[in-house]
Design an enzyme around this catalytic site. Structure first.
Site, PDB file in Angstrom:
ATOM      1  CE  LYS A 263     -20.779  19.966  47.487  1.00 45.94           C
ATOM      2  NZ  LYS A 263     -19.443  19.996  46.863  1.00 45.94           N
TER       3      LYS A 263
ATOM      4  CG  ASP B 282     -18.766  23.243  48.038  1.00 43.57           C
ATOM      5  OD1 ASP B 282     -18.102  22.776  47.100  1.00 43.57           O
ATOM      6  OD2 ASP B 282     -19.714  24.045  47.834  1.00 43.57           O
TER       7      ASP B 282
HETATM    8  P1  NDP Z   1     -15.066  29.499  49.105  1.00 43.47           P
HETATM    9  O1  NDP Z   1     -16.193  29.667  50.032  1.00 43.47           O
HETATM   10  O2  NDP Z   1     -13.688  29.364  49.643  1.00 43.47           O
HETATM   11  O3  NDP Z   1     -15.053  30.688  48.036  1.00 43.47           O
HETATM   12  C1  NDP Z   1     -16.140  30.903  47.207  1.00 43.47           C
HETATM   13  C2  NDP Z   1     -15.891  32.167  46.411  1.00 43.47           C
HETATM   14  O4  NDP Z   1     -16.916  32.321  45.430  1.00 43.47           O
HETATM   15  C3  NDP Z   1     -15.942  33.418  47.267  1.00 43.47           C
HETATM   16  O5  NDP Z   1     -15.113  34.385  46.697  1.00 43.47           O
HETATM   17  C4  NDP Z   1     -17.415  33.816  47.157  1.00 43.47           C
HETATM   18  O6  NDP Z   1     -17.662  35.207  47.397  1.00 43.47           O
HETATM   19  C5  NDP Z   1     -17.711  33.481  45.720  1.00 43.47           C
HETATM   20  N1  NDP Z   1     -19.148  33.173  45.583  1.00 43.47           N
HETATM   21  C6  NDP Z   1     -19.832  32.203  46.220  1.00 43.47           C
HETATM   22  N2  NDP Z   1     -21.131  32.217  45.874  1.00 43.47           N
HETATM   23  C7  NDP Z   1     -21.247  33.242  45.012  1.00 43.47           C
HETATM   24  C8  NDP Z   1     -22.336  33.773  44.300  1.00 43.47           C
HETATM   25  N3  NDP Z   1     -23.580  33.254  44.405  1.00 43.47           N
HETATM   26  N4  NDP Z   1     -22.088  34.817  43.471  1.00 43.47           N
HETATM   27  C9  NDP Z   1     -20.837  35.336  43.336  1.00 43.47           C
HETATM   28  N5  NDP Z   1     -19.772  34.870  44.004  1.00 43.47           N
HETATM   29  C10 NDP Z   1     -19.973  33.843  44.823  1.00 43.47           C
HETATM   30  O7  NDP Z   1     -15.451  28.212  48.200  1.00 43.47           O
HETATM   31  P2  NDP Z   1     -14.503  27.308  47.304  1.00 43.47           P
HETATM   32  O8  NDP Z   1     -13.410  28.123  46.720  1.00 43.47           O
HETATM   33  O9  NDP Z   1     -14.189  26.096  48.071  1.00 43.47           O
HETATM   34  O10 NDP Z   1     -15.523  26.861  46.146  1.00 43.47           O
HETATM   35  C11 NDP Z   1     -15.664  27.562  44.914  1.00 43.47           C
HETATM   36  C12 NDP Z   1     -16.287  26.655  43.885  1.00 43.47           C
HETATM   37  O11 NDP Z   1     -15.451  25.481  43.689  1.00 43.47           O
HETATM   38  C13 NDP Z   1     -17.662  26.086  44.246  1.00 43.47           C
HETATM   39  O12 NDP Z   1     -18.430  25.925  43.065  1.00 43.47           O
HETATM   40  C14 NDP Z   1     -17.326  24.706  44.799  1.00 43.47           C
HETATM   41  O13 NDP Z   1     -18.419  23.818  44.715  1.00 43.47           O
HETATM   42  C15 NDP Z   1     -16.203  24.304  43.871  1.00 43.47           C
HETATM   43  N6  NDP Z   1     -15.339  23.233  44.373  1.00 43.47           N
HETATM   44  C16 NDP Z   1     -14.645  23.400  45.542  1.00 43.47           C
HETATM   45  C17 NDP Z   1     -13.824  22.391  45.974  1.00 43.47           C
HETATM   46  C18 NDP Z   1     -12.954  22.553  47.174  1.00 43.47           C
HETATM   47  O14 NDP Z   1     -12.090  21.681  47.392  1.00 43.47           O
HETATM   48  N7  NDP Z   1     -13.089  23.592  47.961  1.00 43.47           N
HETATM   49  C19 NDP Z   1     -13.723  21.105  45.257  1.00 43.47           C
HETATM   50  C20 NDP Z   1     -14.411  21.084  43.997  1.00 43.47           C
HETATM   51  C21 NDP Z   1     -15.211  22.116  43.601  1.00 43.47           C
HETATM   52  P3  NDP Z   1     -18.323  35.665  48.794  1.00 43.47           P
HETATM   53  O15 NDP Z   1     -17.229  35.521  49.804  1.00 43.47           O
HETATM   54  O16 NDP Z   1     -18.759  37.066  48.574  1.00 43.47           O
HETATM   55  O17 NDP Z   1     -19.481  34.729  49.052  1.00 43.47           O
END
Ligand code: NDP
Length: 449
Positions: free
Chosen positions: A122, A162
């Site tokens: 990571k 991510d």
């Molecule tokens: P994105 O950046 O596309 O979206 C993240 C979302 O979560 C946004 O809406 C963001 O809001 C919100 N968010 C992030 N940090 C916080 C926080 N501290 N508090 C509240 N809201 C938050 O990321 P992904 O959708 O790719 O990832 C989401 C989760 O899924 C993560 O935990 C990631 O590790 C996990 N994941 C993702 C994979 C992938 O293929 N993308 C694979 C496996 C797991 P804002 O825009 O306001 O920051």
């Protein structure tokens, strides 16, 4: 076990997310060590909790005003026991060594569950892409890759996206890698379709989390038809979770970002989801704009004085946390149970605190931990690597069908391992045990390296 945990805590005292992830795994693999004394003799726990390599570097870049900024870049190469390091890059101001070590540790077991040959890694940076222009993001990505390229390669370490790293960032990173190395290889996954990406990769994590939920429901002769679902986040994972819920006849009523969440009692339908995709992926706006467009819905701003998240306090059947770590605490878990939720499928990594997980388990919820439920993303990344190696591109139906098969097989491995170790139906224990055994057996086969 507690000696090892104490040792890890004393060695790196500030790394609370890493300690949390390690503790969860150590607690569930105790019976595996009891049954396999050679694991203890070979000190597998001490070895598996220490990253094989940690890379930290300076990332200087210039903003649009001509100011020089400096961020910190990281890559954690956790384990290459079963394949080259594989795992995403996160760009978010909260990024630090603890968060990336927890993610890399989880990734090693998750990747083992997919049945594909991928180790765990990571990386990322405390850079915040929010509010930055495309040119600023490009300059940052180029500077980041100017150091990272030395450490990665299609047979060594293959990063992906991510939080904060989507198709735009992967494009800029790939462009710089290609220029520095003078080679066009599958060194990153999550690439755009026109130049090496795989169909279904953007959808994979969200779809996979819903496929896993469907498998869990099927064990109770149930399905998603007519089920109300709470979804958090509004990024990549959340969007495709909602898309698959709609396709399978369910109703998603919430979405969020770090500023607040929307509640849509009627359900987010295909048109509304298309609006969210444009809002988030093209305009890079905030989720609050949803209520300007759909006036019968409600937006609630984050209130940091509350000790719970009101998003998890609505009547529903299923919950799909898809934003970030520790977004469901003990009180949220109690609220979910009180509101009738009986299934939690973790699209995000470690979104539930240990106290919340205990409440899910005590109340016999169908609870899928992230390392099983969200493994669809990295699984399709593995399929992207396979297609890149063959210089081929598989059709959408083929990749989706492989994803479905992989999620089914992960579900079965979790159930089998849990039953084998006397905790039937405990997907958390099953996922930890199945992933752990695969990684540790490979380590032992390969000697003390
Ligand atoms: P994105 O950046 O596309 O979206 C993240 C979302 O979560 C946004 O809406 C963001 O809001 C919100 N968010 C992030 N940090 C916080 C926080 N501290 N508090 C509240 N809201 C938050 O990321 P992904 O959708 O790719 O990832 C989401 C989760 O899924 C993560 O935990 C990631 O590790 C996990 N994941 C993702 C994979 C992938 O293929 N993308 C694979 C496996 C797991 P804002 O825009 O306001 O920051």
């Amino acid at each position: 076990m507690s000696d090892i945990l104490d040792f890890i805590k004393a060695k790196d005292p500030g790394q609370k997310e890493f300690h949390q992830a390690v503790q969860e795994v150590l607690e569930t693999v105790q019976p595996v060590l009891d049954r396999n004394p050679e694991y203890r003799q070979s000190a597998v726990l001490q070895r598996i909790t220490e990253p094989e390599r940690v890379i930290m570097f300076r990332v200087p870049w210039m903003d649009d005003q001509g100011q020089v900024n400096v961020n910190r870049g990281f890559r954690i190469e956790m384990s290459c026991a079963i394949g080259p390091y594989k795992g995403g890059l996160r760009f978010h101001p909260s990024v630090n060594l603890s968060i990336l070590k927890f993610l890399a540790f989880e990734q090693a077991f998750k990747n083992a569950l997919t049945t594909l040959s991928m180790g765990g890694g990571k990386g990322g940076s405390d850079f915040d892409p929010k509010g930055k222009s495309d040119n600023e993001v490009m300059r940052f990505c180029q500077s980041f890759m100017t150091e990272l390229y030395r450490h990665i390669g299609p047979d060594t370490d293959i990063p992906a996206g991510d939080i904060g790293v989507g198709a735009r960032e992967i494009g800029y990173l790939f462009g710089m890698y290609k220029r520095l190395r003078n080679e066009f290889t599958g060194v990153l996954t999550g690439k755009s379709l026109g130049w090496g990406g795989s169909l279904i990769r953007p959808e994979a994590t969200g779809y996979g989390s819903v496929y896993f939920a469907s498998e869990m429901l099927a064990t109770r002769d149930d399905n998603l038809e007519g089920k109300t679902c709470l979804v958090s986040g509004s990024g990549n994972v959340a969007q495709y979770t909602v898309e698959k819920i709609i396709e399978l006849g369910g109703k998603a009523t919430t979405l969020s970002d770090s500023s607040g969440y929307i509640y849509d009692e009627e359900g987010i339908d295909k048109d509304k989801l298309a609006f969210v995709k444009r809002l988030k992926n093209v305009r890079r706006g905030r989720i609050r704009e949803y209520v300007d467009k759909y006036s019968e819905t409600v937006y609630t701003e984050v209130d940091s004085t509350l000790d719970y998240n009101p998003l998890w306090n609505h009547k529903a059947d299923c919950a799909f946390p898809s934003a970030t770590q520790n977004e469901i605490n003990e009180k949220d878990a109690r609220n979910l149970v009180k509101n009738g939720v009986y299934l939690v499928s973790e699209g995000a990594n470690m979104p539930s605190t240990p106290e919340a997980i205990n409440i899910f388990l005590d109340n016999k919820l169908l609870y899928a931990p992230g390392k099983a439920a969200n493994a669809g993303g990295v699984a399709v990344s593995g399929l992207e690597m396979a297609q890149n190696s063959m210089r081929l591109s598989w059709p959408r139906e083929e990749v989706d069908s492989r994803l479905r098969t992989i999620m089914k097989s992960i579900h079965q491995s979790c159930l089998d391992a849990a039953a084998d170790y006397g905790v039937p139906g405990n997907y958390m224990a099953g996922a930890n045990i199945a992933g752990f055994v695969k990684v540790v057996n490979a380590m032992l086969d390969q000697g003390l390296v």
